[in-house]
Structure formats: structure tokens, C-alpha cells
Design an enzyme around this catalytic site. Sequence first.
Site, PDB file in Angstrom:
ATOM      1  N   CYS A   2      15.603  44.134 -28.150  1.00  0.00           N
ATOM      2  CA  CYS A   2      16.349  43.752 -27.102  1.00  0.00           C
ATOM      3  C   CYS A   2      17.214  43.286 -27.375  1.00  0.00           C
ATOM      4  O   CYS A   2      17.359  42.166 -28.697  1.00  0.00           O
ATOM      5  CB  CYS A   2      15.549  42.423 -26.337  1.00  0.00           C
ATOM      6  SG  CYS A   2      14.371  43.826 -25.803  1.00  0.00           S
ATOM      7  N   ARG A  27      19.748  46.868 -33.837  1.00  0.00           N
ATOM      8  CA  ARG A  27      18.067  45.588 -33.312  1.00  0.00           C
ATOM      9  C   ARG A  27      17.405  46.724 -33.001  1.00  0.00           C
ATOM     10  O   ARG A  27      16.303  46.792 -32.543  1.00  0.00           O
ATOM     11  CB  ARG A  27      18.086  45.147 -32.599  1.00  0.00           C
ATOM     12  CG  ARG A  27      19.358  43.354 -32.789  1.00  0.00           C
ATOM     13  CD  ARG A  27      20.137  42.572 -32.099  1.00  0.00           C
ATOM     14  NE  ARG A  27      18.650  41.637 -30.953  1.00  0.00           N
ATOM     15  CZ  ARG A  27      18.185  41.008 -31.764  1.00  0.00           C
ATOM     16  NH1 ARG A  27      18.941  40.265 -33.173  1.00  0.00           N
ATOM     17  NH2 ARG A  27      17.098  40.450 -31.675  1.00  0.00           N
ATOM     18  N   TRP A  75      14.303  47.605 -25.547  1.00  0.00           N
ATOM     19  CA  TRP A  75      13.320  48.074 -26.494  1.00  0.00           C
ATOM     20  C   TRP A  75      12.233  47.603 -25.652  1.00  0.00           C
ATOM     21  O   TRP A  75      11.637  47.389 -25.506  1.00  0.00           O
ATOM     22  CB  TRP A  75      13.067  47.029 -27.668  1.00  0.00           C
ATOM     23  CG  TRP A  75      12.393  48.460 -29.071  1.00  0.00           C
ATOM     24  CD1 TRP A  75      13.079  49.356 -29.100  1.00  0.00           C
ATOM     25  CD2 TRP A  75      11.603  48.024 -29.186  1.00  0.00           C
ATOM     26  NE1 TRP A  75      12.099  49.930 -30.060  1.00  0.00           N
ATOM     27  CE2 TRP A  75      11.063  49.347 -30.070  1.00  0.00           C
ATOM     28  CE3 TRP A  75       9.830  47.841 -28.622  1.00  0.00           C
ATOM     29  CZ2 TRP A  75       9.756  49.651 -30.654  1.00  0.00           C
ATOM     30  CZ3 TRP A  75       9.026  47.807 -29.059  1.00  0.00           C
ATOM     31  CH2 TRP A  75       8.579  48.267 -30.343  1.00  0.00           C
ATOM     32  N   ASN A 101      14.721  39.065 -23.881  1.00  0.00           N
ATOM     33  CA  ASN A 101      14.518  39.529 -25.162  1.00  0.00           C
ATOM     34  C   ASN A 101      13.229  38.825 -25.054  1.00  0.00           C
ATOM     35  O   ASN A 101      13.283  37.587 -25.430  1.00  0.00           O
ATOM     36  CB  ASN A 101      15.251  39.249 -26.225  1.00  0.00           C
ATOM     37  CG  ASN A 101      14.613  39.635 -27.376  1.00  0.00           C
ATOM     38  OD1 ASN A 101      13.574  39.880 -27.374  1.00  0.00           O
ATOM     39  ND2 ASN A 101      14.988  39.034 -28.609  1.00  0.00           N
ATOM     40  N   GLY A 102      12.033  39.122 -25.556  1.00  0.00           N
ATOM     41  CA  GLY A 102      10.176  39.156 -25.240  1.00  0.00           C
ATOM     42  C   GLY A 102       9.476  39.441 -24.720  1.00  0.00           C
ATOM     43  O   GLY A 102      10.023  40.440 -23.845  1.00  0.00           O
ATOM     44  N   GLU A 481       8.155  51.596 -50.971  1.00  0.00           N
ATOM     45  CA  GLU A 481       8.853  50.548 -50.223  1.00  0.00           C
ATOM     46  C   GLU A 481       9.653  52.328 -49.979  1.00  0.00           C
ATOM     47  O   GLU A 481      10.206  52.934 -48.837  1.00  0.00           O
ATOM     48  CB  GLU A 481       9.440  50.098 -50.620  1.00  0.00           C
ATOM     49  CG  GLU A 481      11.125  49.701 -50.433  1.00  0.00           C
ATOM     50  CD  GLU A 481      10.888  49.431 -48.706  1.00  0.00           C
ATOM     51  OE1 GLU A 481      10.800  48.790 -48.349  1.00  0.00           O
ATOM     52  OE2 GLU A 481      12.340  49.755 -48.495  1.00  0.00           O
ATOM     53  N   LYS A 485      11.224  54.599 -46.171  1.00  0.00           N
ATOM     54  CA  LYS A 485      12.259  54.555 -46.214  1.00  0.00           C
ATOM     55  C   LYS A 485      11.967  56.242 -46.014  1.00  0.00           C
ATOM     56  O   LYS A 485      12.826  56.135 -44.875  1.00  0.00           O
ATOM     57  CB  LYS A 485      13.033  54.749 -47.539  1.00  0.00           C
ATOM     58  CG  LYS A 485      13.474  53.284 -48.175  1.00  0.00           C
ATOM     59  CD  LYS A 485      14.741  52.042 -46.933  1.00  0.00           C
ATOM     60  CE  LYS A 485      14.441  51.785 -46.476  1.00  0.00           C
ATOM     61  NZ  LYS A 485      13.605  51.110 -46.116  1.00  0.00           N
ATOM     62  N   GLU A 488      10.902  56.272 -42.540  1.00  0.00           N
ATOM     63  CA  GLU A 488      11.204  55.925 -40.933  1.00  0.00           C
ATOM     64  C   GLU A 488      12.549  56.010 -40.668  1.00  0.00           C
ATOM     65  O   GLU A 488      12.742  56.963 -40.241  1.00  0.00           O
ATOM     66  CB  GLU A 488      11.215  54.626 -41.353  1.00  0.00           C
ATOM     67  CG  GLU A 488      12.141  53.394 -42.473  1.00  0.00           C
ATOM     68  CD  GLU A 488      12.063  52.672 -42.313  1.00  0.00           C
ATOM     69  OE1 GLU A 488      11.432  51.829 -41.660  1.00  0.00           O
ATOM     70  OE2 GLU A 488      12.378  52.218 -43.282  1.00  0.00           O
ATOM     71  N   HIS A 504      -9.427  59.964 -55.474  1.00  0.00           N
ATOM     72  CA  HIS A 504     -10.958  58.950 -54.212  1.00  0.00           C
ATOM     73  C   HIS A 504     -10.520  59.722 -52.548  1.00  0.00           C
ATOM     74  O   HIS A 504     -10.365  59.129 -51.807  1.00  0.00           O
ATOM     75  CB  HIS A 504     -10.441  57.467 -53.963  1.00  0.00           C
ATOM     76  CG  HIS A 504     -11.475  57.142 -55.195  1.00  0.00           C
ATOM     77  ND1 HIS A 504     -12.662  57.116 -55.677  1.00  0.00           N
ATOM     78  CD2 HIS A 504     -10.743  56.165 -56.014  1.00  0.00           C
ATOM     79  CE1 HIS A 504     -12.702  56.683 -56.987  1.00  0.00           C
ATOM     80  NE2 HIS A 504     -11.842  55.960 -57.617  1.00  0.00           N
ATOM     81  N   LYS A 603      15.436  47.233 -35.275  1.00  0.00           N
ATOM     82  CA  LYS A 603      15.551  46.295 -36.978  1.00  0.00           C
ATOM     83  C   LYS A 603      14.721  45.028 -36.835  1.00  0.00           C
ATOM     84  O   LYS A 603      14.241  44.870 -37.971  1.00  0.00           O
ATOM     85  CB  LYS A 603      17.277  46.157 -36.840  1.00  0.00           C
ATOM     86  CG  LYS A 603      17.498  44.988 -38.030  1.00  0.00           C
ATOM     87  CD  LYS A 603      17.629  46.139 -39.122  1.00  0.00           C
ATOM     88  CE  LYS A 603      18.538  45.278 -40.775  1.00  0.00           C
ATOM     89  NZ  LYS A 603      18.084  45.740 -41.770  1.00  0.00           N
TER      90      LYS A 603
HETATM   91  C1  G6P Z   1      11.246  45.948 -38.700  1.00  0.00           C
HETATM   92  C2  G6P Z   1      12.335  46.771 -39.566  1.00  0.00           C
HETATM   93  C3  G6P Z   1      12.280  46.321 -41.431  1.00  0.00           C
HETATM   94  C4  G6P Z   1      11.699  45.337 -41.334  1.00  0.00           C
HETATM   95  C5  G6P Z   1      10.879  44.692 -40.817  1.00  0.00           C
HETATM   96  C6  G6P Z   1      10.555  43.564 -40.614  1.00  0.00           C
HETATM   97  O1  G6P Z   1      10.690  46.570 -39.378  1.00  0.00           O
HETATM   98  O2  G6P Z   1      12.926  47.939 -39.445  1.00  0.00           O
HETATM   99  O3  G6P Z   1      13.449  46.849 -41.714  1.00  0.00           O
HETATM  100  O4  G6P Z   1      11.128  45.386 -43.104  1.00  0.00           O
HETATM  101  O5  G6P Z   1      11.343  44.648 -39.693  1.00  0.00           O
HETATM  102  O6  G6P Z   1      11.206  42.761 -40.395  1.00  0.00           O
HETATM  103  P1  G6P Z   1      12.443  41.467 -41.335  1.00  0.00           P
HETATM  104  O7  G6P Z   1      13.522  40.386 -40.149  1.00  0.00           O
HETATM  105  O8  G6P Z   1      10.991  40.346 -40.854  1.00  0.00           O
HETATM  106  O9  G6P Z   1      11.861  41.153 -42.601  1.00  0.00           O
END
Ligand code: G6P
Length: 608
Positions: A2, A27, A75, A101-102, A481, A485, A488, A504, A603
Site C-alpha cells: 500500500c 512497494r 495491496w 495503509n495498514g 538467498e 531470488k 520470487e 534426509h 517490497k
Molecule cells: C519483503 C521483500 C524482501 C525483504 C523482506 C523483508 O518480502 O520483498 O525483499 O527481504 O520483505 O523486508 P525488510 O524491509 O524488513 O528488509
Amino acid sequence: MCGIVGFTGNQNAAPILLDGLKKLEYRGYDSAGIAVLGEEGIHMVKASGRIQNLVEKTQDGAALPGSTGIGHTRWATHGEPTDVNAHPHMSNDEKIAIVHNGIIENYAQLREELQAKGFQFKSDTDTEVVAHLMDLYYEGDLKKAVLKTISRLEGAYALGILCAEEKGRIIAARHAAPLIVGVGIGENYFASDVTALVAYTKNVIYLEDGEIADITPESVTVYDSLGKAQEKTVTRIAWDIAAAEKGGYDHFMLKEIMEQPNAIKSTIEPRIKDGEVVLDDFSLTDEELKNINKIMITACGSAYYAGSVGKYVIEDLCRIPVEADLASELRYRNPLVDEHTLLVVVSQSGETADTIAAMKECKARGARVLAIVNVVGSTIAKLADDVLYTWAGPEIAVATTKGYTTQVAVLDLLAVYLARRLGRLDDQRYRALVKAIEQFPSLVQRAIDLNPNLPALAEKYHGYNDIFFLGRNLDYAASMEGSLKLKEISYLHSEAYAAGELKHGTIALIEKDRPVIALACYERLFDKMMSNIKEVKARGAQVLAVALEGNRQIFAEADDVIFVPQTEPLFNTLPEVVPLQLFAYYVARANGCDIDKPKNLAKSVTVE
Ligand code: G6P
């Protein structure tokens, strides 16, 4: 998640609102809308899907003349992403429009109460109650109505409010969701974050929880929740519009990957002076440091994976027990946290709801909180005892890249700093580690330069539906990580496993041609990884290995190799993750995905 924007001034609001919303696209959102106060009252347009739909529906904003307005990217949480559920929401008499937002947690009770009073609800959202409450309490003074309304709300909100009877006036209210005010000349703004405003003003006021900002073209007055005027400082934002634009790259993600050497440089350079790690922003006294018997790292998503790197490095160097916990888990368990615990909170945005909740929980139990955050003035930065900023600059692509690597760089710095202060490092080792950190920017650049074949590798592997990542120790942390990547942005099913766990369960899924990305940079366990690679090869897997530059042995088993430059083994993850980011990028590109705005992702995850 949002985005909110508001404008009041002497030019048409709609194009500025649309532009601000475009800047907030990163976002994450699934519908958008704007409301502008014109000669004949409030005119509102909403559209599900991309902002472009809203741009078309409003003829680039020309269909909504008027110089005061609010806008929103939604969102979906409560109710599907339809035009009706999109914000703004209006009171039944169309006098009040609001964006939010919230999550309003007590919306069900409020909705019942308002329905009993005759208010008609059009949407499935929690937000609509706010529009009707405003209507209920409005008696000619918008500020009074806002104060009364927010006193009824439970949960999290950033609100933007427009009233047909109050020309030129907008009100912003904040509680546990990000919101800032932009201060211009003869025009003022509010927005969820600075990216929406930086093209118009670099002067901002950070609102605190419970505060409201009463905004006209000529004035901004901030009040607390009881209506008492507050003294606020205007802060100058350090970065400019170029930082929030693509600068010739096809995607923000690629731009941000390429920015990493510089971002890491900005992060580490001010913190190494004459060969010493200097963390001026970390005010822990020797006495307090001696008192710490455990370090806990908490975060979500990639920030958690950065924290997992930190766990290995800090524990190894400091010889203190270190745990890395997902914030969404930590907040609901009964953790052993007290005044002897140092809680390290990692967050790019500084606004992630679960991370904030976990942090508050641990703080209440006495933990000392050190935050590693990118966004200045964010909630986590404000709540922490100390903050180490990552100085990565604005990160727009939803999938984090420079946000993550700068977090890892700060965690590495922190590990060396704490180990030195605890007397766990002799001079020689300390100097070697500091020197290795100083080389991070060139190391990361070399990791990019060494791998021009990544688009070709992506062509080879992009068509497979399932990919496994394997690694041990720090390679395992990096593999999590790398796998995230890929998943996502390219929507491939990808999973990371600690290579020792292969037998396992995962090995049951290894069959002919199954791609396995094997990270084999952690030298101490290289032979163990080679055994794992042999095991998957024996079952027909295609292995894309990630190995240190100069390693020839890897060719004996791997089908393809990504090489990364050598550094101090504890710091391998940085050069290792960068080609994996690029690999994910090129795979997503080969699959025709919307790289900067992957479906369903946000985001900044500001709700639980
Ligand atoms: C979302 C973003 C990620 C991020 C995560 C934590 O899932 O898409 O890229 O790692 O939030 O966000 P932050 O702002 O707390 O690092």
C-alpha cells in the site's frame, strides 16, 4: 505494501498524485485510485491492476481538475483487488475521501456500529469504516474529526484524508505504518516514503506514531493524538531523483545489482578509519558489552538470510552464542531474552510488521536493540537503541539485492568490531579481516565481471520447473538467498537445502536432468560438498556449481561453473550471492516475468 500520496498547492493535483503512485509501485499493489477536490466536490477514480489503467481512465489526470487530492496503491488484505475495494473510500454523502495503509483490527465492531447508525458499506475493506467514522464526527472541523476518529481505531494505519468542505486542506495521520510529509514552496505533500516526493521536494518531516499533520499549501502543523501542536524538524533528504530512476537499465533490479560495489562502499567506508572499525552509532559501553551473553538476530525474508550469514560470522569471531530467528516466529514464541541479550534487527525498509513486533517483544523483555536498517527515520530505526544504517540508497525493485549485500557487509563489520572489543582477535587477524572488508566493493565488482556467461546459463536452465540449491555453512546461508531470488522473480520452484540434509529427503527428488545449484566456496567443507555433488550427479542431476576462482577440481563433476573471487573465507557470501542475483535476473527475463514487480509480492510488508 500500500502506498499513499497527498498533494495540496496551486497546480493540478492529479498528475502529481499519479506520478507519486508510479514511484510507489515498487512497494507492491494490485489496484490504485485517486480523489481530487474540484469545483463540484470530490471526484474519485479507481482501477484494479496496474497504475497505467488509472492513468488511462483519468486521461493522465486531466479528467480530475483540482489542486488538492489524495492517491493510493492497494495491496489487498481485506477483500479482493477490485475497483470497489480499491482506495480512496468515500463517506456516503461523498464529503470525505480517505486512503489507508495498514489494518484496522477492530473494523468488524466498528462496521456493525456504523451500519446500525444507517451508514451504507460498499466495499469489503477494513478501511471503509474510517470514511464513515469521519462522516459521523465531522462538524465543520476536519482536524477535530480526525482526532476523534483515530481515537476509535485499533491496529495500524497511515491515513490520508480529504474533505469536500475544506478547500486546500489535507490531513495525514500515522500509527504503526509509514508516512512522511513533504514540505514545498506554496505546496505541500504527504507520502508513504520519500521516493514519491523526491522529484518535488527534498524537505521532509517524519511523523511519529499517534501524530497527525494538518496540511495546506502554505502550512504544515503537526499535532499529537490529543491535538497538542508539536515542534517538528524538517529533514533534508540526501539522495536525488536519479537514485529513484532506472538510469538506462531495463529494470531497477539490474541497476541495483550493478550499484552494489558503490552501495557497499558507502556502507563500509565511513566505518573504517585508519585500519580500525569505528561504529560511532553503536553506543554500547564496555560494561554493557561484558554483560551480553547471547546475540539474537531477527528479520524477515532476505534480511533474515543476511542475518543467517551474520550468525555464522559473529559466532565464529566473537565466540558468543548467536541465534538467527524469523521475526514472524520469534514474536509468538516465549523466547529466552533478557537484559543480557543483544538483539540485532535487520530490515531494509525498517517497516516490516513482523520484525517490528518481534523487536518490541524482545525489548519489553529487556534486550538491548541494535537495528541494521536502510531507510532513515523508519519505525525500526526509531524504536532501536542504536542504528547502523546500510546507506544502500533507495531500493525500488521488490526483490532486494543491494539491500541484502549491504546488510551482510554491516554484519561482517559488526562481527569484527565486537570480536575486537571482546579481545577475541589478535592484531594480525584483526588487520587481515579489516583489510578484507575494505576490499568488498572491488570484490563484488569482480564477482560481476567474472561471469559474463550468466545470460547463457540462464537460457540453459530457465525452462526447468524445479531447482535445488545446496550448500554447507556459509554456502548454505548464501544458497537460501540465491534460491529465494530465483523463486520470487522467475516463479520457478526453488529450494535451498543444507547439503548434509540431502540424504534426509531431498535426494528422493533428484532425477535425470534435475538442476542442482551447488555452492562450494566454503573451503573447509569443499570435500564434503564434492561428495554431495557426486551423489546428485550419480542420480542424473545437472550441476551448476559456484566455486572459487582458480578451483579446477570442480570441473571433475560440475556441468557448469560460476566462479567467484577469493576473499577471507568468512566473507565469501558477498561475492557468491551477486552472480546468483544475476542468474535469477536473467532466468526471470528469459521467462518473460515482470522482474521489478513480481506477482503477489510487496517490497515493504507493513501488515502481518
Ligand atoms: C519483503 C521483500 C524482501 C525483504 C523482506 C523483508 O518480502 O520483498 O525483499 O527481504 O520483505 O523486508 P525488510 O524491509 O524488513 O528488509
